[in-house]
Design a protein around this motif. Structure first.
Motif, PDB file in Angstrom:
ATOM      1  N   GLU A   1       0.832  -1.203   0.000  1.00 43.90           N
ATOM      2  CA  GLU A   1       0.000   0.000   0.000  1.00 43.90           C
ATOM      3  C   GLU A   1       0.868   1.255   0.000  1.00 43.90           C
ATOM      4  O   GLU A   1       0.575   2.224  -0.697  1.00 43.90           O
ATOM      5  CB  GLU A   1      -0.923   0.027   1.224  1.00 43.90           C
ATOM      6  CG  GLU A   1      -2.007  -1.029   1.218  1.00 43.90           C
ATOM      7  CD  GLU A   1      -1.465  -2.397   1.564  1.00 43.90           C
ATOM      8  OE1 GLU A   1      -1.744  -3.344   0.809  1.00 43.90           O
ATOM      9  OE2 GLU A   1      -0.739  -2.516   2.566  1.00 43.90           O
TER      10      GLU A   1
ATOM     11  N   LEU B   1       0.349   2.540  -3.606  1.00 45.41           N
ATOM     12  CA  LEU B   1      -0.773   3.472  -3.480  1.00 45.41           C
ATOM     13  C   LEU B   1      -0.308   4.878  -3.117  1.00 45.41           C
ATOM     14  O   LEU B   1      -0.671   5.852  -3.782  1.00 45.41           O
ATOM     15  CB  LEU B   1      -1.753   2.951  -2.419  1.00 45.41           C
ATOM     16  CG  LEU B   1      -3.017   3.786  -2.169  1.00 45.41           C
ATOM     17  CD1 LEU B   1      -3.859   3.857  -3.445  1.00 45.41           C
ATOM     18  CD2 LEU B   1      -3.835   3.191  -1.022  1.00 45.41           C
TER      19      LEU B   1
ATOM     20  N   SER C   1      -7.164   6.806   2.279  1.00 46.95           N
ATOM     21  CA  SER C   1      -7.933   5.966   1.372  1.00 46.95           C
ATOM     22  C   SER C   1      -9.345   5.824   1.931  1.00 46.95           C
ATOM     23  O   SER C   1      -9.535   5.762   3.151  1.00 46.95           O
ATOM     24  CB  SER C   1      -7.263   4.588   1.257  1.00 46.95           C
ATOM     25  OG  SER C   1      -8.114   3.659   0.636  1.00 46.95           O
TER      26      SER C   1
ATOM     27  N   SER D   1      -6.714   0.338   3.497  1.00 45.12           N
ATOM     28  CA  SER D   1      -5.886  -0.059   2.353  1.00 45.12           C
ATOM     29  C   SER D   1      -5.417  -1.502   2.446  1.00 45.12           C
ATOM     30  O   SER D   1      -5.314  -2.200   1.433  1.00 45.12           O
ATOM     31  CB  SER D   1      -4.691   0.887   2.213  1.00 45.12           C
ATOM     32  OG  SER D   1      -3.947   0.947   3.418  1.00 45.12           O
TER      33      SER D   1
ATOM     34  N   GLN E   1      -9.323   1.806  -6.110  1.00 42.89           N
ATOM     35  CA  GLN E   1      -8.394   2.231  -5.064  1.00 42.89           C
ATOM     36  C   GLN E   1      -6.989   2.212  -5.655  1.00 42.89           C
ATOM     37  O   GLN E   1      -6.282   1.223  -5.616  1.00 42.89           O
ATOM     38  CB  GLN E   1      -8.462   1.337  -3.827  1.00 42.89           C
ATOM     39  CG  GLN E   1      -7.656   1.923  -2.664  1.00 42.89           C
ATOM     40  CD  GLN E   1      -7.599   0.983  -1.473  1.00 42.89           C
ATOM     41  OE1 GLN E   1      -7.104  -0.129  -1.587  1.00 42.89           O
ATOM     42  NE2 GLN E   1      -8.088   1.427  -0.332  1.00 42.89           N
ATOM     43  N   ASP E   2      -6.615   3.341  -6.222  1.00 42.84           N
ATOM     44  CA  ASP E   2      -5.266   3.500  -6.754  1.00 42.84           C
ATOM     45  C   ASP E   2      -4.818   4.929  -6.479  1.00 42.84           C
ATOM     46  O   ASP E   2      -5.484   5.669  -5.742  1.00 42.84           O
ATOM     47  CB  ASP E   2      -5.215   3.159  -8.251  1.00 42.84           C
ATOM     48  CG  ASP E   2      -6.160   4.016  -9.091  1.00 42.84           C
ATOM     49  OD1 ASP E   2      -6.516   5.136  -8.640  1.00 42.84           O
ATOM     50  OD2 ASP E   2      -6.561   3.579 -10.176  1.00 42.84           O
ATOM     51  N   SER E   3      -3.689   5.326  -7.059  1.00 45.74           N
ATOM     52  CA  SER E   3      -3.122   6.631  -6.743  1.00 45.74           C
ATOM     53  C   SER E   3      -4.051   7.781  -7.135  1.00 45.74           C
ATOM     54  O   SER E   3      -3.944   8.880  -6.578  1.00 45.74           O
ATOM     55  CB  SER E   3      -1.763   6.794  -7.430  1.00 45.74           C
ATOM     56  OG  SER E   3      -1.895   6.647  -8.834  1.00 45.74           O
TER      57      SER E   3
ATOM     58  N   VAL F   1      -6.208   8.713  -3.943  1.00 41.43           N
ATOM     59  CA  VAL F   1      -5.579   9.003  -2.645  1.00 41.43           C
ATOM     60  C   VAL F   1      -6.191  10.277  -2.062  1.00 41.43           C
ATOM     61  O   VAL F   1      -6.376  11.272  -2.760  1.00 41.43           O
ATOM     62  CB  VAL F   1      -4.054   9.161  -2.801  1.00 41.43           C
ATOM     63  CG1 VAL F   1      -3.432   9.715  -1.516  1.00 41.43           C
ATOM     64  CG2 VAL F   1      -3.424   7.826  -3.156  1.00 41.43           C
TER      65      VAL F   1
END
Length: 469
Positions: free
Chosen positions: A154, A158, A216, A220, A243-245, A248
């Protein structure tokens, strides 16, 4: 003779110069310490600040753009259907969608940021003997933690932290110090924070952290286990939840977390194709209703709401003690009657922290089940039990040693102490009867409650603010 005199003069000048240099250095250090002590926020490293800046603009854009989506969610007929079904007497279903959404946004801005821990993280003694809160990696490097932290994917994939130079799970202390300190926004106003993560909850100082956080919408680590590596199964929806960059969170820009949060959890015991609005209605009632802490029949939390009912928000800064903490919550079920309960009191008095007690009967800690995922898929332990999680009781023994704006009547303090010295974990129901309507019952702050940022809650009895001087 003349040469000797010159040499003595040179030596004297050199000594004076050295003394002056040391005095100047001491003065600089003193002034530097003074400036740090008067700082209105914690100091982050260049790497930490660069990551916050990297994600901030996108987080702001996503948060702003989410308004129409959120308003659509708050306007859906099924949302209002569930608002009526779960109404606790607050009659929030009578408000229009824009009013409800505006109030929810306001509450998000003042909700508690909490960090729960157990003995696997560090001990109660640690809080009274260290100058700052260690994150997971720091506890591992220093030997305070007795197992390997698994949060690496993560943090690199992430949140964008660089890999450790010596390989996975082998940071130096400096590298460890750059990593997040995990926290959660207490969106359901749970009386003991994130109960699955430990028997002590620290309510963190959002003023000092000053939005130096990355986060998040969904925990995460749990998202990775359930939706990416899929080594853990449970009542969740992975499809359509991103749920990715790009997602954020950087506070205060977190409004785009609402849709993925309510889309991920599926109330397995109440199967319905409209589960998102079921989730949203329950979230809105718990967060907006004054009845949550002032009624015998609040909307109780279901398993997932209680277990992982928070937006993950992780401070990316050094968490200096005692400033990093504003209040401590002790979990009655695990601590009452133990030496750690007494020790927690002593630490709170030393650090000048308010101490409250709460309960979460029947919920085992997150680490209490088998999480060895090397050779099999682990089912998440699910129950159909519900949890009121709506009572906090002030510890009068700690209060009397702090400078606060409230006073505890002597007879109430004596009664509480009788319960404490008895140390019987079965006595919570008796304490509830005794103190629910007393000056000891406190609830989390809501938007507009108190003018001062040094207040930590309001009394349930009369809405008086509880503040430290």
């Amino acid at each position: 003779m003349k040469s000797a005199t010159v040499n003595r003069q040179l030596i004297t000048h050199a000594r004076v110069s050295i003394i002056f240099t040391w005095m100047l250095l001491i003065l600089v250090l003193f002034l530097n310490c003074q400036s740090i002590s008067k700082s209105d926020k914690f100091i982050s490293s260049k790497l930490q600040l660069s990551l916050i800046e990297r994600f901030k603009e996108n987080s702001k854009q996503k948060s702003d753009e989410s308004y129409d989506t959120n308003l659509q969610l708050f306007s859906d007929p099924y949302f209002y259907q569930y608002l009526r079904e779960f109404d606790d007497g607050s009659q929030l279903y009578k408000l229009n969608p824009k009013e409800l959404l505006s109030r929810f946004y306001n509450e998000l801005s003042v909700m508690e940021l909490v960090h729960n821990f157990n003995s696997q993280m560090y001990t109660v003694e640690y809080l009274g003997t260290h100058s700052f809160l260690y994150n997971d990696w720091q506890t591992q490097v220093t030997g305070l933690k007795n197992f390997t932290f698994g949060g690496l994917p993560e943090e690199t994939d992430l949140f964008g932290f660089p890999p450790f130079e010596s390989g996975p799970y082998k940071p130096t202390f400096l590298e460890a110090s750059e990593r997040p300190f995990y926290g959660g926004l207490n969106v359901y106003r749970n009386s003991i924070g994130n109960p699955a993560l430990g028997e002590v909850a620290l309510v963190l100082n959002k003023k000092m952290i000053a939005n130096q956080m990355l986060g998040s919408a969904i925990d995460s680590g749990i998202f990775r286990f359930t939706c990416k590596s899929r080594v853990m199964n449970g009542p969740v929806h992975c499809d359509g939840v991103i749920q990715d960059s790009s997602m954020v969170l950087v506070p205060p820009f977190i409004h785009h977390s609402i849709d993925p949060f309510i889309s991920y959890f599926d109330p397995i015991f109440h199967p319905t194709i409209h589960y998102k609005f079921y989730n949203l209605a329950r979230l809105v009632i718990r967060s907006l209703s004054r009845m949550t802490y002032s009624t015998e029949t609040p909307i109780s939390l279901e398993f997932w709401e209680n277990r992982l009912g928070f937006f993950e928000l992780n401070p990316i800064t050094r968490m200096d003690l005692p400033q990093a903490v504003t209040m401590v919550i002790g979990v009655f079920d695990q601590l009452w009657g133990t030496k750690n309960a007494t020790l927690l009191r002593e630490v709170c008095i030393k650090q000048k922290w308010l101490l409250v007690w709460g309960t979460n009967h029947g919920l085992p800690p997150l680490g209490s089940h088998n999480t060895d995922t090397r050779n099999k898929t682990i089912p998440f332990p699910i129950t159909n039990q519900t949890y009121d999680s709506n009572l906090r009781i002030l510890d009068p023994f700690v209060i009397k040693s702090l400078q606060t704006n409230i006073s505890i009547p002597h007879d109430i303090g004596v009664k509480f102490e009788l319960f404490f010295t008895a140390g019987d974990v079965k006595r919570w129901s008796d304490m509830k009867k005794e103190f629910t309507q007393s000056v000891l019952a406190i609830e989390p702050l809501m938007y507009g409650d108190c003018a001062s940022e040094d207040c930590m809650g309001v009394l349930v009895s009369d809405r008086s603010c509880v503040c430290k001087y």
